[in-house]
Design a protein around this motif. Structure first.
Motif, PDB file in Angstrom:
ATOM      1  N   ARG A 109       0.990  -0.860   0.045  1.00  0.00           N
ATOM      2  CA  ARG A 109       0.137  -0.053  -0.187  1.00  0.00           C
ATOM      3  C   ARG A 109       0.606   1.465  -0.585  1.00  0.00           C
ATOM      4  O   ARG A 109       1.014   1.873  -0.948  1.00  0.00           O
ATOM      5  CB  ARG A 109      -1.157  -0.137   1.356  1.00  0.00           C
ATOM      6  N   ALA A 110       1.933   0.873   0.343  1.00  0.00           N
ATOM      7  CA  ALA A 110       2.974   1.751   1.051  1.00  0.00           C
ATOM      8  C   ALA A 110       3.234   2.608  -0.463  1.00  0.00           C
ATOM      9  O   ALA A 110       3.879   3.968  -1.117  1.00  0.00           O
ATOM     10  CB  ALA A 110       3.552   2.485   1.873  1.00  0.00           C
ATOM     11  N   GLU A 111       3.860   1.205  -1.012  1.00  0.00           N
ATOM     12  CA  GLU A 111       4.550   0.978  -2.393  1.00  0.00           C
ATOM     13  C   GLU A 111       2.997   1.881  -3.909  1.00  0.00           C
ATOM     14  O   GLU A 111       4.503   2.961  -4.642  1.00  0.00           O
ATOM     15  CB  GLU A 111       5.190   0.125  -2.830  1.00  0.00           C
ATOM     16  N   LEU A 112       2.341   1.662  -3.450  1.00  0.00           N
ATOM     17  CA  LEU A 112       1.131   1.715  -4.007  1.00  0.00           C
ATOM     18  C   LEU A 112       1.195   3.457  -3.848  1.00  0.00           C
ATOM     19  O   LEU A 112       0.831   4.475  -5.407  1.00  0.00           O
ATOM     20  CB  LEU A 112       0.042   1.110  -4.518  1.00  0.00           C
ATOM     21  N   CYS A 113       1.412   4.765  -2.873  1.00  0.00           N
ATOM     22  CA  CYS A 113       0.507   5.492  -2.643  1.00  0.00           C
ATOM     23  C   CYS A 113       1.628   6.354  -3.374  1.00  0.00           C
ATOM     24  O   CYS A 113       1.666   7.497  -3.606  1.00  0.00           O
ATOM     25  CB  CYS A 113       0.653   5.931  -1.515  1.00  0.00           C
ATOM     26  N   ASP A 114       3.034   5.676  -3.123  1.00  0.00           N
ATOM     27  CA  ASP A 114       3.793   7.310  -3.589  1.00  0.00           C
ATOM     28  C   ASP A 114       4.027   7.204  -5.242  1.00  0.00           C
ATOM     29  O   ASP A 114       4.513   7.692  -5.746  1.00  0.00           O
ATOM     30  CB  ASP A 114       5.646   5.990  -2.992  1.00  0.00           C
ATOM     31  N   GLN A 115       3.832   5.688  -5.858  1.00  0.00           N
ATOM     32  CA  GLN A 115       3.727   5.691  -7.381  1.00  0.00           C
ATOM     33  C   GLN A 115       2.797   6.478  -7.563  1.00  0.00           C
ATOM     34  O   GLN A 115       2.800   7.428  -8.829  1.00  0.00           O
ATOM     35  CB  GLN A 115       3.451   4.174  -7.699  1.00  0.00           C
ATOM     36  N   LEU A 116       1.456   6.646  -6.977  1.00  0.00           N
ATOM     37  CA  LEU A 116       0.416   7.651  -7.114  1.00  0.00           C
ATOM     38  C   LEU A 116       0.670   8.906  -7.265  1.00  0.00           C
ATOM     39  O   LEU A 116       0.096   9.674  -7.872  1.00  0.00           O
ATOM     40  CB  LEU A 116      -1.172   7.482  -6.284  1.00  0.00           C
ATOM     41  N   ARG A 117       1.447   9.327  -6.506  1.00  0.00           N
ATOM     42  CA  ARG A 117       1.860  10.545  -5.539  1.00  0.00           C
ATOM     43  C   ARG A 117       3.044  10.761  -6.900  1.00  0.00           C
ATOM     44  O   ARG A 117       3.026  12.200  -7.393  1.00  0.00           O
ATOM     45  CB  ARG A 117       2.833  10.656  -4.584  1.00  0.00           C
ATOM     46  N   ALA A 118       3.818  10.293  -6.818  1.00  0.00           N
ATOM     47  CA  ALA A 118       5.071  10.357  -8.446  1.00  0.00           C
ATOM     48  C   ALA A 118       4.266  11.053  -9.794  1.00  0.00           C
ATOM     49  O   ALA A 118       4.289  11.807 -10.057  1.00  0.00           O
ATOM     50  CB  ALA A 118       5.907   9.806  -8.852  1.00  0.00           C
ATOM     51  N   ARG A 119       3.142  10.028 -10.042  1.00  0.00           N
ATOM     52  CA  ARG A 119       2.565   9.666 -11.609  1.00  0.00           C
ATOM     53  C   ARG A 119       1.493  11.316 -11.219  1.00  0.00           C
ATOM     54  O   ARG A 119       1.385  11.649 -12.173  1.00  0.00           O
ATOM     55  CB  ARG A 119       1.042   8.194 -11.177  1.00  0.00           C
ATOM     56  N   ALA A 120       0.599  11.218  -9.467  1.00  0.00           N
ATOM     57  CA  ALA A 120      -0.443  12.688 -10.300  1.00  0.00           C
ATOM     58  C   ALA A 120       0.226  14.132 -10.327  1.00  0.00           C
ATOM     59  O   ALA A 120       0.126  13.994 -11.015  1.00  0.00           O
ATOM     60  CB  ALA A 120      -0.836  12.862  -8.381  1.00  0.00           C
ATOM     61  N   PHE A 121       2.274  13.894  -9.824  1.00  0.00           N
ATOM     62  CA  PHE A 121       2.427  15.391  -9.798  1.00  0.00           C
ATOM     63  C   PHE A 121       3.054  14.916 -11.448  1.00  0.00           C
ATOM     64  O   PHE A 121       3.443  16.638 -11.471  1.00  0.00           O
ATOM     65  CB  PHE A 121       3.921  14.853  -8.515  1.00  0.00           C
ATOM     66  N   ALA A 122       3.592  14.344 -11.592  1.00  0.00           N
ATOM     67  CA  ALA A 122       4.518  13.930 -12.684  1.00  0.00           C
ATOM     68  C   ALA A 122       3.424  14.876 -14.285  1.00  0.00           C
ATOM     69  O   ALA A 122       3.689  15.352 -14.739  1.00  0.00           O
ATOM     70  CB  ALA A 122       5.539  12.872 -13.726  1.00  0.00           C
ATOM     71  N   ARG A 123       1.939  13.910 -13.855  1.00  0.00           N
ATOM     72  CA  ARG A 123       0.454  14.593 -14.454  1.00  0.00           C
ATOM     73  C   ARG A 123       1.209  16.126 -14.489  1.00  0.00           C
ATOM     74  O   ARG A 123       0.424  16.449 -15.507  1.00  0.00           O
ATOM     75  CB  ARG A 123      -0.250  13.616 -14.280  1.00  0.00           C
ATOM     76  N   LEU A 124       0.740  16.356 -13.132  1.00  0.00           N
ATOM     77  CA  LEU A 124       0.287  17.723 -13.340  1.00  0.00           C
ATOM     78  C   LEU A 124       1.404  19.218 -13.672  1.00  0.00           C
ATOM     79  O   LEU A 124       0.813  20.242 -14.735  1.00  0.00           O
ATOM     80  CB  LEU A 124       0.064  17.860 -11.714  1.00  0.00           C
TER      81      LEU A 124
END
Length: 180
Positions: A109-124
């Protein structure tokens, strides 16, 4: 002695003096604008025609810039859905959110949350960069075209006409250079 009396007078009547100064200053300002409106704002004979020509030229240029700004905004607004679709395809987060909804183990879950934050920031960042880049390119291209159009319009208005009614060779040469 005299300065002391004057200073005490000023201190005693400072409110009235300030009000009187404001009234005199306001009156002078209004008289100045009244005089400019009566005289047409001209300072000398023959100077008004040059000022009017310069003002009209500046107004025409400002109109071109405003219209190109509106065109740029409309162009980029039309491009944004395509940019968003491409970013969604490249940096989609649906798979990660689906895994998070399935309630994985805490370390996953922690790994997925980190991936989600990274992708959201990259997308922004990518969406802001794409929007700004396309807006900048559109502005530059349309401003160059508007400048050329404005220059052609000025050249056409100021071109010398021969006795035959044909435009001068200099005007034809400049139009040929611009069209190339």
């Amino acid at each position: 002695m005299v300065l002391g009396r004057a200073w005490r007078f000023i201190k005693r009547h400072r409110g009235k003096l300030a009000l009187g100064g404001a009234l005199v200053g306001g009156g002078a300002y209004l008289m100045h604008w009244w005089w400019l409106s009566r005289s047409g704002g001209r300072r000398g004979a023959g100077q008004g025609d040059d000022e009017v020509t310069a003002l009209l030229s500046e107004l025409e240029r400002a109109q071109f810039l405003r219209s190109t700004g509106r065109n740029c905004t409309a162009t980029v607004a039309a491009l944004l859905p395509g940019i968003a679709a491409q970013l969604d395809a490249d940096l989609g987060v649906e798979q990660i959110t689906a895994e998070l909804r399935a309630k994985p183990a805490p370390d996953r879950r922690a790994e997925l949350c980190d991936q989600l934050r990274a992708r959201a920031f990259a997308r922004l960042l990518a969406s802001v960069y794409a929007a700004c880049g396309s807006l900048l390119c559109a502005h530059v291209q349309l401003h160059l075209l508007a400048g050329l159009l404005c220059q052609q319009k000025r050249d056409a208005a100021g071109a010398a006409v021969n006795e035959d009614g044909d435009a001068s060779d200099d005007r034809n040469r400049r139009q040929h250079e611009i069209s190339e």
